[in-house]
Design a protein around this motif. Structure first.
Motif, PDB file in Angstrom:
ATOM      1  N   SER A 113       0.825  -1.211   0.000  1.00 20.34           N
ATOM      2  CA  SER A 113       0.000   0.000   0.000  1.00 20.34           C
ATOM      3  C   SER A 113       0.860   1.262   0.000  1.00 20.34           C
ATOM      4  O   SER A 113       0.345   2.376  -0.077  1.00 20.34           O
ATOM      5  CB  SER A 113      -0.924   0.025   1.224  1.00 20.34           C
ATOM      6  N   ARG A 114       2.189   1.083   0.055  1.00 13.05           N
ATOM      7  CA  ARG A 114       3.128   2.208   0.062  1.00 13.05           C
ATOM      8  C   ARG A 114       4.173   2.002  -1.039  1.00 13.05           C
ATOM      9  O   ARG A 114       4.643   0.879  -1.240  1.00 13.05           O
ATOM     10  CB  ARG A 114       3.828   2.342   1.423  1.00 13.05           C
ATOM     11  N   SER A 115       4.539   3.082  -1.737  1.00 17.11           N
ATOM     12  CA  SER A 115       5.415   2.953  -2.895  1.00 17.11           C
ATOM     13  C   SER A 115       6.346   4.147  -3.034  1.00 17.11           C
ATOM     14  O   SER A 115       5.950   5.291  -2.797  1.00 17.11           O
ATOM     15  CB  SER A 115       4.560   2.831  -4.164  1.00 17.11           C
ATOM     16  N   LEU A 116       7.593   3.864  -3.424  1.00 22.35           N
ATOM     17  CA  LEU A 116       8.470   4.937  -3.903  1.00 22.35           C
ATOM     18  C   LEU A 116       7.941   5.371  -5.262  1.00 22.35           C
ATOM     19  O   LEU A 116       7.233   4.626  -5.934  1.00 22.35           O
ATOM     20  CB  LEU A 116       9.909   4.449  -4.046  1.00 22.35           C
ATOM     21  N   ILE A 117       8.300   6.569  -5.704  1.00 19.31           N
ATOM     22  CA  ILE A 117       7.839   7.056  -7.000  1.00 19.31           C
ATOM     23  C   ILE A 117       9.000   7.705  -7.748  1.00 19.31           C
ATOM     24  O   ILE A 117       9.656   8.614  -7.231  1.00 19.31           O
ATOM     25  CB  ILE A 117       6.654   8.031  -6.840  1.00 19.31           C
ATOM     26  N   VAL A 118       9.248   7.213  -8.949  1.00 23.13           N
ATOM     27  CA  VAL A 118      10.342   7.699  -9.801  1.00 23.13           C
ATOM     28  C   VAL A 118       9.725   8.149 -11.119  1.00 23.13           C
ATOM     29  O   VAL A 118       9.291   7.318 -11.930  1.00 23.13           O
ATOM     30  CB  VAL A 118      11.389   6.595 -10.043  1.00 23.13           C
ATOM     31  N   VAL A 119       9.654   9.448 -11.329  1.00 23.52           N
ATOM     32  CA  VAL A 119       9.031   9.995 -12.538  1.00 23.52           C
ATOM     33  C   VAL A 119       9.921  11.086 -13.127  1.00 23.52           C
ATOM     34  O   VAL A 119      10.743  11.676 -12.417  1.00 23.52           O
ATOM     35  CB  VAL A 119       7.626  10.561 -12.243  1.00 23.52           C
ATOM     36  N   MET A 135      -3.016   4.518  -3.150  1.00 23.08           N
ATOM     37  CA  MET A 135      -1.594   4.267  -2.932  1.00 23.08           C
ATOM     38  C   MET A 135      -0.966   5.434  -2.171  1.00 23.08           C
ATOM     39  O   MET A 135      -1.193   6.597  -2.508  1.00 23.08           O
ATOM     40  CB  MET A 135      -0.880   4.086  -4.280  1.00 23.08           C
ATOM     41  N   GLU A 136      -0.191   5.113  -1.166  1.00 18.67           N
ATOM     42  CA  GLU A 136       0.554   6.136  -0.421  1.00 18.67           C
ATOM     43  C   GLU A 136       1.968   6.203  -0.996  1.00 18.67           C
ATOM     44  O   GLU A 136       2.761   5.278  -0.818  1.00 18.67           O
ATOM     45  CB  GLU A 136       0.598   5.797   1.059  1.00 18.67           C
ATOM     46  N   PHE A 137       2.267   7.291  -1.694  1.00 19.42           N
ATOM     47  CA  PHE A 137       3.581   7.452  -2.308  1.00 19.42           C
ATOM     48  C   PHE A 137       4.542   8.151  -1.349  1.00 19.42           C
ATOM     49  O   PHE A 137       4.182   9.158  -0.720  1.00 19.42           O
ATOM     50  CB  PHE A 137       3.472   8.256  -3.600  1.00 19.42           C
ATOM     51  N   ILE A 138       5.740   7.611  -1.256  1.00 21.82           N
ATOM     52  CA  ILE A 138       6.796   8.241  -0.464  1.00 21.82           C
ATOM     53  C   ILE A 138       7.344   9.399  -1.280  1.00 21.82           C
ATOM     54  O   ILE A 138       7.728   9.225  -2.441  1.00 21.82           O
ATOM     55  CB  ILE A 138       7.927   7.240  -0.145  1.00 21.82           C
ATOM     56  N   HIS A 139       7.386  10.584  -0.709  1.00 23.83           N
ATOM     57  CA  HIS A 139       7.803  11.753  -1.485  1.00 23.83           C
ATOM     58  C   HIS A 139       9.227  11.572  -2.014  1.00 23.83           C
ATOM     59  O   HIS A 139      10.127  11.128  -1.287  1.00 23.83           O
ATOM     60  CB  HIS A 139       7.728  13.028  -0.636  1.00 23.83           C
ATOM     61  N   PRO A 140       9.440  11.891  -3.291  1.00 29.11           N
ATOM     62  CA  PRO A 140      10.766  11.693  -3.896  1.00 29.11           C
ATOM     63  C   PRO A 140      11.873  12.521  -3.250  1.00 29.11           C
ATOM     64  O   PRO A 140      13.053  12.210  -3.439  1.00 29.11           O
ATOM     65  CB  PRO A 140      10.553  12.089  -5.360  1.00 29.11           C
ATOM     66  N   ARG A 161      16.213  -0.261  -2.634  1.00 31.80           N
ATOM     67  CA  ARG A 161      15.860  -1.259  -1.624  1.00 31.80           C
ATOM     68  C   ARG A 161      16.038  -0.681  -0.223  1.00 31.80           C
ATOM     69  O   ARG A 161      15.196  -0.891   0.664  1.00 31.80           O
ATOM     70  CB  ARG A 161      16.730  -2.505  -1.795  1.00 31.80           C
ATOM     71  N   LYS A 162      17.129   0.021  -0.027  1.00 27.46           N
ATOM     72  CA  LYS A 162      17.395   0.610   1.276  1.00 27.46           C
ATOM     73  C   LYS A 162      16.339   1.647   1.628  1.00 27.46           C
ATOM     74  O   LYS A 162      15.831   1.674   2.752  1.00 27.46           O
ATOM     75  CB  LYS A 162      18.785   1.255   1.291  1.00 27.46           C
ATOM     76  N   MET A 163      15.969   2.481   0.662  1.00 23.57           N
ATOM     77  CA  MET A 163      14.976   3.521   0.925  1.00 23.57           C
ATOM     78  C   MET A 163      13.584   2.928   1.113  1.00 23.57           C
ATOM     79  O   MET A 163      12.784   3.443   1.895  1.00 23.57           O
ATOM     80  CB  MET A 163      14.968   4.550  -0.203  1.00 23.57           C
ATOM     81  N   CYS A 164      13.279   1.835   0.429  1.00 23.73           N
ATOM     82  CA  CYS A 164      12.002   1.146   0.653  1.00 23.73           C
ATOM     83  C   CYS A 164      11.947   0.592   2.069  1.00 23.73           C
ATOM     84  O   CYS A 164      10.918   0.708   2.745  1.00 23.73           O
ATOM     85  CB  CYS A 164      11.815   0.023  -0.363  1.00 23.73           C
ATOM     86  N   SER A 165      13.040  -0.012   2.509  1.00 23.93           N
ATOM     87  CA  SER A 165      13.079  -0.566   3.859  1.00 23.93           C
ATOM     88  C   SER A 165      12.926   0.521   4.905  1.00 23.93           C
ATOM     89  O   SER A 165      12.162   0.381   5.866  1.00 23.93           O
ATOM     90  CB  SER A 165      14.391  -1.329   4.085  1.00 23.93           C
ATOM     91  N   GLN A 166      13.619   1.630   4.714  1.00 24.62           N
ATOM     92  CA  GLN A 166      13.551   2.720   5.684  1.00 24.62           C
ATOM     93  C   GLN A 166      12.198   3.426   5.672  1.00 24.62           C
ATOM     94  O   GLN A 166      11.783   3.996   6.684  1.00 24.62           O
ATOM     95  CB  GLN A 166      14.667   3.735   5.418  1.00 24.62           C
TER      96      GLN A 166
END
Length: 239
Positions: A113-119, A135-140, A161-166
């Motif tokens: 339910s949470r995602s990094l976003i690369v645009v 979806m809850e996006f983690i601010h870039p 991967r590290k930023m997703c874990s954190q």
């Protein structure tokens, strides 16, 4: 005119994609051997998705002992590969020395339910965030700040991967020219693709308000990205 058409194509695709969701799926582990396990198949299970293995230590005590990634589905069963779960790693505490076994619980689509976003730019960022309401996006800027601190203008799989874990995120969303997708943030397996419009301009390494993500001459492999689409396609693992 081109800019208007591009906006409409991306917007329409995003509205269609806004229904995308992968809810957590709990199922018992029916077999475990040589680093792999077997579970009963379900339409909610997608090859490439990942989750965790929970082990019960008592009536009210249980803990995560491993990560599980779905590798194949056939004959009414799904196969998962076990991996070390290090997202909650603490130097003061040892990693559980218990291997997954029959009767443990597999929780797939963990933190989906949470995602990094690369645009590529701010306009696409705004369109995507406003379209995927569930979806809850983690601010870039969070990832951008990390890359700036580490002098990494060319983020790798391990950086994400590290930023997703954190950030307690299980997915990464990537938008490129004419396509966008969700991928598992640990395996980088593509889970869902969407058609989108063409990209009018790129911000490198991706859209963030963090400026001057630079390199340093003494850090090997920290050169800047020259091609946005090529770089992020190289990180992905297709089914």
């Amino acid at each position: 005119m081109k800019k208007i058409v591009t906006f409409l194509v991306i917007f329409i695709s995003s509205c269609f994609a806004a229904e995308f969701s992968m809810n957590e799926y709990n199922t018992p582990l029916i077999e475990a051997k040589d680093g792999y396990g077997t579970i009963i198949d379900s339409p909610d299970i997608v090859v490439g998705s990942s989750g965790i293995v929970m082990h019960n230590f008592g009536p009210s005590k249980r803990s995560i002992i491993a990560r599980a990634s779905v590798t194949e589905k056939s004959g009414g069963f799904a196969k998962v590969r076990f991996e070390v779960f290090d997202s909650l790693e603490q130097k003061a505490m040892p990693i559980p020395g218990i291997l997954p076994a029959r009767g443990d619980t597999i929780i797939l689509n963990y933190l989906y339910s949470r995602s990094l976003i690369v645009v590529p730019n701010k306009e696409i960022y705004n369109e995507i965030v406003s379209s995927f309401k569930n979806m809850e996006f983690i601010h870039p800027d969070i990832v951008g700040s990390y890359l700036s601190y580490e002098y990494k203008p060319n983020p790798s799989r391990n950086d994400f991967r590290k930023m997703c874990s954190q950030s307690a995120a299980g997915l990464i969303f990537i938008a490129m020219n004419n396509e966008a997708l969700f991928a598992d943030c640990q395996s980088f397996e593509v889970l869902k693709r969407f058609k989108s419009g063409s990209v009018s301009y790129y911000q490198l390494p991706f859209y963030t308000r963090v400026k001057d993500i630079d390199t340093v001459f003494w850090k090997f492999g920290s050169s800047k990205i020259s091609d946005f689409d090529r770089h992020y396609k190289s990180l992905l693992k297709d089914k």
